[in-house]
Design a protein around this motif. Structure first.
Motif, PDB file in Angstrom:
ATOM      1  N   GLY A 153       0.816  -1.214   0.000  1.00 59.22           N
ATOM      2  CA  GLY A 153       0.000   0.000   0.000  1.00 59.22           C
ATOM      3  C   GLY A 153       0.850   1.265   0.000  1.00 59.22           C
ATOM      4  N   CYS A 154       1.914   1.264   0.805  1.00 54.57           N
ATOM      5  CA  CYS A 154       2.827   2.415   0.833  1.00 54.57           C
ATOM      6  C   CYS A 154       3.484   2.620  -0.528  1.00 54.57           C
ATOM      7  CB  CYS A 154       3.909   2.224   1.894  1.00 54.57           C
ATOM      8  SG  CYS A 154       3.328   2.348   3.575  1.00 54.57           S
ATOM      9  N   PHE A 155       3.956   1.512  -1.104  1.00 53.82           N
ATOM     10  CA  PHE A 155       4.618   1.604  -2.408  1.00 53.82           C
ATOM     11  C   PHE A 155       3.671   2.121  -3.479  1.00 53.82           C
ATOM     12  CE2 PHE A 155       5.462  -0.422  -6.519  1.00 53.82           C
ATOM     13  CZ  PHE A 155       6.688   0.166  -6.815  1.00 53.82           C
ATOM     14  N   LEU A 156       2.453   1.579  -3.518  1.00 53.76           N
ATOM     15  CA  LEU A 156       1.493   2.018  -4.539  1.00 53.76           C
ATOM     16  C   LEU A 156       1.098   3.477  -4.355  1.00 53.76           C
ATOM     17  CD1 LEU A 156      -0.795  -1.122  -4.864  1.00 53.76           C
ATOM     18  CD2 LEU A 156       0.918  -0.287  -6.487  1.00 53.76           C
ATOM     19  N   PHE A 157       0.929   3.908  -3.115  1.00 55.04           N
ATOM     20  CA  PHE A 157       0.613   5.311  -2.874  1.00 55.04           C
ATOM     21  C   PHE A 157       1.734   6.213  -3.369  1.00 55.04           C
ATOM     22  CE2 PHE A 157       0.798   9.149  -0.312  1.00 55.04           C
ATOM     23  CZ  PHE A 157      -0.445   9.686  -0.582  1.00 55.04           C
ATOM     24  N   LEU A 158       2.977   5.853  -3.035  1.00 53.85           N
ATOM     25  CA  LEU A 158       4.107   6.659  -3.477  1.00 53.85           C
ATOM     26  C   LEU A 158       4.239   6.657  -4.997  1.00 53.85           C
ATOM     27  CD1 LEU A 158       6.842   5.755  -0.857  1.00 53.85           C
ATOM     28  CD2 LEU A 158       5.653   7.925  -1.122  1.00 53.85           C
ATOM     29  N   PHE A 159       3.987   5.520  -5.604  1.00 56.33           N
ATOM     30  CA  PHE A 159       4.158   5.403  -7.050  1.00 56.33           C
ATOM     31  C   PHE A 159       3.106   6.210  -7.813  1.00 56.33           C
ATOM     32  CE2 PHE A 159       3.589   3.220 -11.133  1.00 56.33           C
ATOM     33  CZ  PHE A 159       4.883   3.300 -11.613  1.00 56.33           C
ATOM     34  N   PHE A 160       1.857   6.146  -7.377  1.00 57.17           N
ATOM     35  CA  PHE A 160       0.789   6.783  -8.135  1.00 57.17           C
ATOM     36  C   PHE A 160       0.525   8.242  -7.762  1.00 57.17           C
ATOM     37  CE2 PHE A 160      -0.563   2.307  -8.821  1.00 57.17           C
ATOM     38  CZ  PHE A 160      -0.467   2.321 -10.204  1.00 57.17           C
ATOM     39  N   PHE A 161       0.815   8.640  -6.543  1.00 59.47           N
ATOM     40  CA  PHE A 161       0.409   9.966  -6.105  1.00 59.47           C
ATOM     41  C   PHE A 161       1.560  10.919  -5.807  1.00 59.47           C
ATOM     42  CE2 PHE A 161      -3.178   7.214  -4.871  1.00 59.47           C
ATOM     43  CZ  PHE A 161      -4.132   7.779  -5.701  1.00 59.47           C
ATOM     44  N   THR A 162       2.796  10.468  -5.902  1.00 55.81           N
ATOM     45  CA  THR A 162       3.928  11.353  -5.646  1.00 55.81           C
ATOM     46  C   THR A 162       4.985  11.165  -6.722  1.00 55.81           C
ATOM     47  OG1 THR A 162       5.155   9.781  -4.289  1.00 55.81           O
ATOM     48  CG2 THR A 162       3.573  11.185  -3.144  1.00 55.81           C
ATOM     49  N   GLU A 163       5.984  11.996  -6.655  1.00 50.66           N
ATOM     50  CA  GLU A 163       7.116  11.890  -7.569  1.00 50.66           C
ATOM     51  C   GLU A 163       8.295  11.175  -6.919  1.00 50.66           C
ATOM     52  OE1 GLU A 163       7.038  12.859 -10.762  1.00 50.66           O
ATOM     53  OE2 GLU A 163       4.931  13.362 -10.425  1.00 50.66           O
ATOM     54  N   THR A 164       8.056  10.492  -5.812  1.00 49.41           N
ATOM     55  CA  THR A 164       9.106   9.805  -5.075  1.00 49.41           C
ATOM     56  C   THR A 164       9.535   8.558  -5.835  1.00 49.41           C
ATOM     57  OG1 THR A 164       8.162  10.565  -3.018  1.00 49.41           O
ATOM     58  CG2 THR A 164       9.680   8.730  -2.875  1.00 49.41           C
ATOM     59  N   ARG A 165      10.826   8.483  -6.156  1.00 47.71           N
ATOM     60  CA  ARG A 165      11.336   7.335  -6.897  1.00 47.71           C
ATOM     61  C   ARG A 165      12.629   6.772  -6.322  1.00 47.71           C
ATOM     62  NH1 ARG A 165       6.752   7.422  -8.443  1.00 47.71           N
ATOM     63  NH2 ARG A 165       6.066   8.021 -10.482  1.00 47.71           N
ATOM     64  N   SER A 166      13.194   7.392  -5.306  1.00 50.28           N
ATOM     65  CA  SER A 166      14.471   6.907  -4.783  1.00 50.28           C
ATOM     66  C   SER A 166      14.467   6.926  -3.262  1.00 50.28           C
ATOM     67  CB  SER A 166      15.617   7.771  -5.314  1.00 50.28           C
ATOM     68  OG  SER A 166      15.550   9.056  -4.744  1.00 50.28           O
ATOM     69  N   LEU A 167      15.507   6.359  -2.688  1.00 51.37           N
ATOM     70  CA  LEU A 167      15.632   6.336  -1.234  1.00 51.37           C
ATOM     71  C   LEU A 167      15.888   7.735  -0.674  1.00 51.37           C
ATOM     72  CD1 LEU A 167      17.686   3.076  -0.664  1.00 51.37           C
ATOM     73  CD2 LEU A 167      15.261   3.459  -0.266  1.00 51.37           C
ATOM     74  N   ASP A 168      16.521   8.600  -1.439  1.00 50.81           N
ATOM     75  CA  ASP A 168      16.726   9.978  -0.986  1.00 50.81           C
ATOM     76  C   ASP A 168      15.392  10.698  -0.807  1.00 50.81           C
ATOM     77  OD1 ASP A 168      19.481   9.715  -0.936  1.00 50.81           O
ATOM     78  OD2 ASP A 168      19.690  10.352  -3.029  1.00 50.81           O
ATOM     79  N   ASP A 169      14.451  10.405  -1.689  1.00 54.27           N
ATOM     80  CA  ASP A 169      13.119  10.997  -1.549  1.00 54.27           C
ATOM     81  C   ASP A 169      12.415  10.483  -0.297  1.00 54.27           C
ATOM     82  OD1 ASP A 169      13.506  12.408  -3.897  1.00 54.27           O
ATOM     83  OD2 ASP A 169      12.536  10.882  -5.137  1.00 54.27           O
ATOM     84  N   LEU A 170      12.626   9.203   0.034  1.00 58.28           N
ATOM     85  CA  LEU A 170      12.046   8.659   1.260  1.00 58.28           C
ATOM     86  C   LEU A 170      12.667   9.307   2.494  1.00 58.28           C
ATOM     87  CD1 LEU A 170      11.656   4.857   0.556  1.00 58.28           C
ATOM     88  CD2 LEU A 170       9.866   6.551   0.855  1.00 58.28           C
ATOM     89  N   LYS A 171      13.949   9.610   2.427  1.00 49.74           N
ATOM     90  CA  LYS A 171      14.595  10.313   3.543  1.00 49.74           C
ATOM     91  C   LYS A 171      13.993  11.701   3.714  1.00 49.74           C
ATOM     92  CE  LYS A 171      18.958   7.860   3.167  1.00 49.74           C
ATOM     93  NZ  LYS A 171      20.369   7.930   2.789  1.00 49.74           N
ATOM     94  N   MET A 172      13.653  12.343   2.594  1.00 45.40           N
ATOM     95  CA  MET A 172      13.024  13.652   2.654  1.00 45.40           C
ATOM     96  C   MET A 172      11.616  13.555   3.263  1.00 45.40           C
ATOM     97  SD  MET A 172      12.248  16.363  -0.411  1.00 45.40           S
ATOM     98  CE  MET A 172      10.988  15.333  -1.110  1.00 45.40           C
TER      99      MET A 172
END
Length: 90
Positions: A20-39
């Motif tokens: 669920g976390c992965f799908l939310f990030l994939f479809f609704f944000t521009e987060t694509r890397s671990l640096d974005d997750l740190k942000m």
């Protein structure tokens, strides 16, 4: 046998929340890397992300109940409780 099914349900609950976390990030944000997750963690949104991901546990829970896997459904509830505690801590 009951402990094994409970553990499998717990793993299903964690996997459903991660999906669920992965799908939310994939479809609704521009987060694509671990640096974005740190942000996301630095901005204080990690708890909200975990909460949104845990919505998939509802689907897993009701599917397991439909197929009469009661102890696995209890494991999913246990995983949801753990994620709720983790959300409060984060």
């Amino acid at each position: 046998m009951d402990k094994k099914e409970l553990f499998i349900g717990f793993l299903i609950g964690l996997a459903a929340a991660a999906l669920g976390c992965f799908l939310f990030l994939f479809f609704f944000t521009e987060t694509r890397s671990l640096d974005d997750l740190k942000m996301i963690r630095a901005n204080g949104y990690m708890g909200k992300l975990i909460t949104l991901g845990a919505i998939f546990n509802l689907i897993a829970f009701f599917l397991l109940l439909k197929y009469n896997k009661d102890f696995m459904a209890r494991g999913v509830i246990l995983a949801t409780i753990l994620l709720a505690i983790l959300t409060v801590i984060i």
